[in-house]
Design an enzyme around this catalytic site. Structure first.
Site, PDB file in Angstrom:
ATOM      1  N   PHE A 111       0.765  -1.142   0.049  1.00  0.00           N
ATOM      2  CA  PHE A 111       0.072  -0.084  -0.169  1.00  0.00           C
ATOM      3  C   PHE A 111       0.828   1.120  -0.070  1.00  0.00           C
ATOM      4  CE2 PHE A 111      -3.440  -2.888   1.075  1.00  0.00           C
ATOM      5  CZ  PHE A 111      -4.634  -2.346   0.434  1.00  0.00           C
ATOM      6  N   HIS A 142      13.316  -8.941   3.498  1.00  0.00           N
ATOM      7  CA  HIS A 142      12.244  -8.602   4.647  1.00  0.00           C
ATOM      8  C   HIS A 142      12.875  -9.389   5.814  1.00  0.00           C
ATOM      9  CE1 HIS A 142       9.662  -7.736   1.160  1.00  0.00           C
ATOM     10  NE2 HIS A 142       8.926  -7.133   1.960  1.00  0.00           N
ATOM     11  N   LYS A 146       8.957 -12.813   8.360  1.00  0.00           N
ATOM     12  CA  LYS A 146       8.046 -12.941   7.146  1.00  0.00           C
ATOM     13  C   LYS A 146       7.874 -14.467   6.840  1.00  0.00           C
ATOM     14  CE  LYS A 146       6.901 -10.953   2.579  1.00  0.00           C
ATOM     15  NZ  LYS A 146       5.516 -10.726   3.025  1.00  0.00           N
TER      16      LYS A 146
HETATM   17  P1  NAD Z   1       1.961 -10.144  11.981  1.00  0.00           P
HETATM   18  O1  NAD Z   1       2.056 -11.774  12.021  1.00  0.00           O
HETATM   19  O2  NAD Z   1       2.817  -9.315  13.018  1.00  0.00           O
HETATM   20  O3  NAD Z   1       0.426  -9.850  12.393  1.00  0.00           O
HETATM   21  C1  NAD Z   1      -0.619 -10.717  11.822  1.00  0.00           C
HETATM   22  C2  NAD Z   1      -1.726 -10.545  12.731  1.00  0.00           C
HETATM   23  O4  NAD Z   1      -2.898 -11.387  12.336  1.00  0.00           O
HETATM   24  C3  NAD Z   1      -1.258 -11.260  14.135  1.00  0.00           C
HETATM   25  O5  NAD Z   1      -1.372 -10.661  15.163  1.00  0.00           O
HETATM   26  C4  NAD Z   1      -2.007 -12.471  14.228  1.00  0.00           C
HETATM   27  O6  NAD Z   1      -2.329 -12.954  15.411  1.00  0.00           O
HETATM   28  C5  NAD Z   1      -3.198 -12.229  13.398  1.00  0.00           C
HETATM   29  N1  NAD Z   1      -3.795 -13.564  12.804  1.00  0.00           N
HETATM   30  C6  NAD Z   1      -3.453 -14.419  12.245  1.00  0.00           C
HETATM   31  N2  NAD Z   1      -4.535 -15.305  11.781  1.00  0.00           N
HETATM   32  C7  NAD Z   1      -5.526 -14.700  12.319  1.00  0.00           C
HETATM   33  C8  NAD Z   1      -6.931 -15.257  12.450  1.00  0.00           C
HETATM   34  N3  NAD Z   1      -7.225 -16.340  11.905  1.00  0.00           N
HETATM   35  N4  NAD Z   1      -7.697 -14.398  12.847  1.00  0.00           N
HETATM   36  C9  NAD Z   1      -7.484 -13.220  13.408  1.00  0.00           C
HETATM   37  N5  NAD Z   1      -6.274 -12.845  13.441  1.00  0.00           N
HETATM   38  C10 NAD Z   1      -5.338 -13.596  13.183  1.00  0.00           C
HETATM   39  O7  NAD Z   1       2.409  -9.800  10.564  1.00  0.00           O
HETATM   40  P2  NAD Z   1       2.288  -8.374   9.816  1.00  0.00           P
HETATM   41  O8  NAD Z   1       3.822  -8.202   9.673  1.00  0.00           O
HETATM   42  O9  NAD Z   1       1.484  -7.395  10.776  1.00  0.00           O
HETATM   43  O10 NAD Z   1       1.744  -8.729   8.289  1.00  0.00           O
HETATM   44  C11 NAD Z   1       0.407  -9.275   8.295  1.00  0.00           C
HETATM   45  C12 NAD Z   1       0.188  -9.536   6.901  1.00  0.00           C
HETATM   46  O11 NAD Z   1       0.330  -8.045   5.941  1.00  0.00           O
HETATM   47  C13 NAD Z   1       1.121 -10.524   5.997  1.00  0.00           C
HETATM   48  O12 NAD Z   1       0.551 -11.201   5.097  1.00  0.00           O
HETATM   49  C14 NAD Z   1       2.010  -9.478   5.347  1.00  0.00           C
HETATM   50  O13 NAD Z   1       2.909 -10.150   4.301  1.00  0.00           O
HETATM   51  C15 NAD Z   1       1.216  -8.307   4.949  1.00  0.00           C
HETATM   52  N6  NAD Z   1       1.967  -7.024   4.716  1.00  0.00           N
HETATM   53  C16 NAD Z   1       1.300  -6.338   3.704  1.00  0.00           C
HETATM   54  C17 NAD Z   1       1.632  -4.951   3.395  1.00  0.00           C
HETATM   55  C18 NAD Z   1       1.055  -4.578   2.261  1.00  0.00           C
HETATM   56  O14 NAD Z   1       1.216  -3.236   2.242  1.00  0.00           O
HETATM   57  N7  NAD Z   1       0.127  -4.999   1.740  1.00  0.00           N
HETATM   58  C19 NAD Z   1       2.616  -4.355   4.065  1.00  0.00           C
HETATM   59  C20 NAD Z   1       3.108  -5.220   5.477  1.00  0.00           C
HETATM   60  C21 NAD Z   1       2.744  -6.679   5.483  1.00  0.00           C
END
Ligand code: NAD
Length: 254
Positions: A111, A142, A146
């Site tokens: 994003f 990363h 990740k």
């Molecule tokens: P993270 O592991 O720190 O956070 C993910 C959260 O989701 C955790 O708190 C986890 O407990 C929760 N979660 C997992 N399964 C769940 C479920 N079934 N129900 C409810 N909550 C649940 O990871 P992060 O670094 O915050 O990244 C999260 C996602 O976003 C990853 O897929 C990452 O690659 C993606 N991401 C995307 C962008 C973007 O710009 N699109 C940027 C950064 C990260």
């Protein structure tokens, strides 16, 4: 009553910054969901159905394993969805597309405004630099936590290069070379992923010919770049008709 934004994955690395960015935008936060036992000061709801019922839009940064269930719950409730989770399978992406027939979905592997500009530039560079002469390689790094590789952003850059060359990424993708792989195949797009430390996100797209190299690099130093973009997408998506949108739509780049 449906009101404000909800955050799925609210206790995660992205979720915590999203809470701050929603507040900074002056938008009301209805609550969030996360895994049982997660710690957050915000209101935790039991599941996606409850969160959808409570808010007008959900910003979702969780894990690919959640995507099909979240798509169903949000479409059934008619709640808009800003989806940032990466590592989606073809089936997950199909579920997102089905949901987008009933709700507004902004789905982007990254994003940040800078990366979305990089996608536009990648497509133009690929169209200008012929595959017979210029090998396209994408290198990303990363943080060590990740779970998916190559990153969703790297795949997005690969898709942009493929689009610029009029081919499908799936037909030309060389990811994670290892062992006796043979010589590089002309026209293929190579991917390499590094994992280590706490790198927020680095992507380089290289076009290499025998005579010159040209590279485009994006470095994110803070998750706020993604969170601020996701909140911008959420503000943009409010009241939009059902459809599958990208960050390019939000930024007015297409
Ligand atoms: P993270 O592991 O720190 O956070 C993910 C959260 O989701 C955790 O708190 C986890 O407990 C929760 N979660 C997992 N399964 C769940 C479920 N079934 N129900 C409810 N909550 C649940 O990871 P992060 O670094 O915050 O990244 C999260 C996602 O976003 C990853 O897929 C990452 O690659 C993606 N991401 C995307 C962008 C973007 O710009 N699109 C940027 C950064 C990260």
């Amino acid at each position: 009553m449906k009101h404000g934004f909800g955050i799925a994955g609210i206790a995660g690395r992205m979720g915590r910054v999203l809470v701050e960015e929603v507040a900074a935008a002056g938008a009301p936060l209805s609550g969030g969901i996360d895994r049982p036992g997660s710690v957050t000061d915000a209101t935790l709801l039991p599941d996606m159905a409850a969160l959808a019922a409570a808010c007008e839009l959900v910003i979702d940064f969780t894990h690919a394993s959640t995507v099909q269930a979240h798509a169903k719950a949000l479409a059934e409730d008619g709640t808009a969805w800003v989806l940032g989770t990466t590592g989606l399978s073809a089936e997950d992406e199909a579920a997102v597309a089905v949901a987008a027939e009933r709700i507004a979905v902004v789905y982007a592997p990254n994003f940040s405004p800078g990366v979305n500009l990089m996608l536009a530039l990648a497509e133009r560079m690929a169209a200008a630099l012929p595959p017979a002469t210029y090998d396209a390689e994408i290198v990303e790094m990363h943080h060590r936590q990740k779970v998916d590789a190559p990153s969703g952003t790297a795949i997005g850059i690969g898709r942009a290069v493929a689009a610029g060359r009029g081919v499908k990424l799936e037909d030309v993708m060389d990811s994670g070379r290892n062992g006796h792989t043979g010589a590089r195949i002309t026209g293929h797009i190579g991917f390499a992923a590094m994992r280590g430390g706490q790198v927020v996100g680095e992507h380089t797209l290289l076009f290499a010919s025998g005579d010159e190299h040209i590279a485009l690099t994006h470095r994110a130093f803070d998750r706020r770049a993604f969170a601020a973009g996701a909140v911008r997408a959420a503000l943009w998506a409010r009241g939009k008709p059902a459809g599958l949108y990208t960050m390019m739509d939000v930024l007015g780049m297409r």
